[in-house]
Design an enzyme around this catalytic site. Structure first.
Site, PDB file in Angstrom:
ATOM      1  N   LYS A  53      87.207  38.166   9.352  1.00 30.71           N
ATOM      2  CA  LYS A  53      88.015  37.012   9.767  1.00 30.71           C
ATOM      3  C   LYS A  53      87.104  35.848  10.159  1.00 30.71           C
ATOM      4  O   LYS A  53      87.330  34.714   9.752  1.00 30.71           O
ATOM      5  CB  LYS A  53      88.942  37.411  10.930  1.00 30.71           C
ATOM      6  N   GLN A  97      92.617  41.370  18.113  1.00 29.63           N
ATOM      7  CA  GLN A  97      92.608  42.445  17.116  1.00 29.63           C
ATOM      8  C   GLN A  97      93.273  43.703  17.675  1.00 29.63           C
ATOM      9  O   GLN A  97      92.915  44.171  18.754  1.00 29.63           O
ATOM     10  CB  GLN A  97      91.154  42.741  16.686  1.00 29.63           C
ATOM     11  N   ASP A 120      98.776  35.226  14.328  1.00 28.41           N
ATOM     12  CA  ASP A 120      99.259  36.466  13.712  1.00 28.41           C
ATOM     13  C   ASP A 120     100.764  36.420  13.472  1.00 28.41           C
ATOM     14  O   ASP A 120     101.303  37.232  12.717  1.00 28.41           O
ATOM     15  CB  ASP A 120      98.958  37.660  14.648  1.00 28.41           C
TER      16      ASP A 120
END
Ligand code: NAP
Length: 282
Positions: A53, A97, A120
């Site tokens: 990422k 995460q 997200d």
């Protein structure tokens, strides 16, 4: 023989789009979007995801911050860290995460992220936005699935779509996005009776289960578009999907491989979401 939907190529195109956008934003606003990724503990898979990422953010020219916290960090400390990032005007996107260590509530953490920085798309207000048809941050993997479908130019209106798997992060949002495109959507899951009968009706079959080889060629309608979201390890440790590629490709019209299908799209769409959050904050 089904044609391959090349997720690597589509994701590269998305990242290049973002890169061009970031350059324009830099010229217009005097700064680039900034993504902050938080990782807790040392889960090796999570470390790979997080590294990728950050690498993707660097490729697009946006800023990135990586915050590495020990597995022993308390929920309170993590929430305080998120609150600080929410208040930091130089940070546009925050991603924690998952999974988190057991002593930390993932739901609390998701809800602590400001919806406008929730790259997200997991915050309840973004989830509600998706279901209400509002213009909001979409979860990355479902958005990536839609982008792959768009890459083959399929008109989803009136198509029979079957989504296998009903998780909050993949199955449900994918089903909603397919409905938004006027597909007739059936959702299948672990209690579905005679899964093969259901999947054989699909013009578009999206599989997000987490069971290697669950879908075999006899379960696919000839000519169908098959999107494999699954990420599993086979007995030799190789990455494989939920779809048995060897038996499904000859039947399908289009099919995504694993690796190289949906996987790379998730990170590409994360880059898009970061730009989106940056712009929403202007
Ligand atoms: P999840 O939360 O574990 O959900 C799995 C779903 O599959 C559940 O709805 C479950 O049904 C259903 N299911 C289980 N066994 C089944 C069976 N035999 N037949 C039909 N349905 C069955 O999983 P997830 O988070 O959605 O992830 C699914 C897969 O996608 C995993 O392999 C994951 O690693 C992968 N994934 C990939 C990406 C990517 O970037 N490519 C992103 C996210 C996830 P019930 O609801 O009845 O239990």
């Amino acid at each position: 023989m089904g044609k391959i939907i090349d997720g690597k190529a589509v994701s590269a195109a998305v990242k290049d789009e973002v890169r061009a956008e970031v350059a324009q934003l830099a010229a217009k606003y005097g700064r680039v979007p900034c993504l902050c990724v938080i990782i807790v503990g040392e889960n090796p898979a999570s470390q790979v995801y997080v590294r990728n990422k950050v690498k993707a953010a660097e490729y697009t020219g946006m800023g990135s911050r990586l915050i590495e916290l020990p597995a022993s960090v308390s929920e309170e400390e993590l929430l305080a860290q998120i609150a600080a990032l929410n208040a930091d005007a130089a940070v546009d996107g925050i991603l924690v995460q998952l999974p988190l260590p057991r002593h930390i509530s993932e739901q609390k953490v998701i809800e602590a992220i400001a919806p406008g920085k929730d790259v997200d798309g997991f915050h309840p207000s973004n989830v509600a936005g998706l279901w209400l048809g509002k213009d909001c941050v979409l979860p990355c993997t479902p958005a990536g699935v839609m982008r792959l479908l768009d890459s083959i130019g399929i008109d989803l209106s009136g198509k029979d779509a079957v989504v296998v798997g009903r998780s909050n992060i993949v199955g449900k949002p994918v089903a909603k996005l397919l409905m938004d495109r006027h597909a007739t959507v059936t959702m299948a899951h672990s209690r579905t009776v005679n899964l093969a009968e259901v999947t054989r009706k699909a013009d578009v079959l999206v599989v997000a289960v987490g069971k290697a080889g669950l879908i075999t060629g006899d379960m696919v309608k000839p000519g169908a578009v098959v999107i494999d979201v699954g990420m599993n390890r086979d007995s030799e440790g190789h990455l494989c999907g939920d779809v048995d590629f060897a038996s499904c490709q000859p039947v399908a019209g289009w099919i995504t491989p694993v690796p190289g299908g949906v996987g790379p799209m998730t990170i590409a769409m994360l880059m898009k979401n970061t730009v989106r959050c940056f712009l929403a904050g202007r």
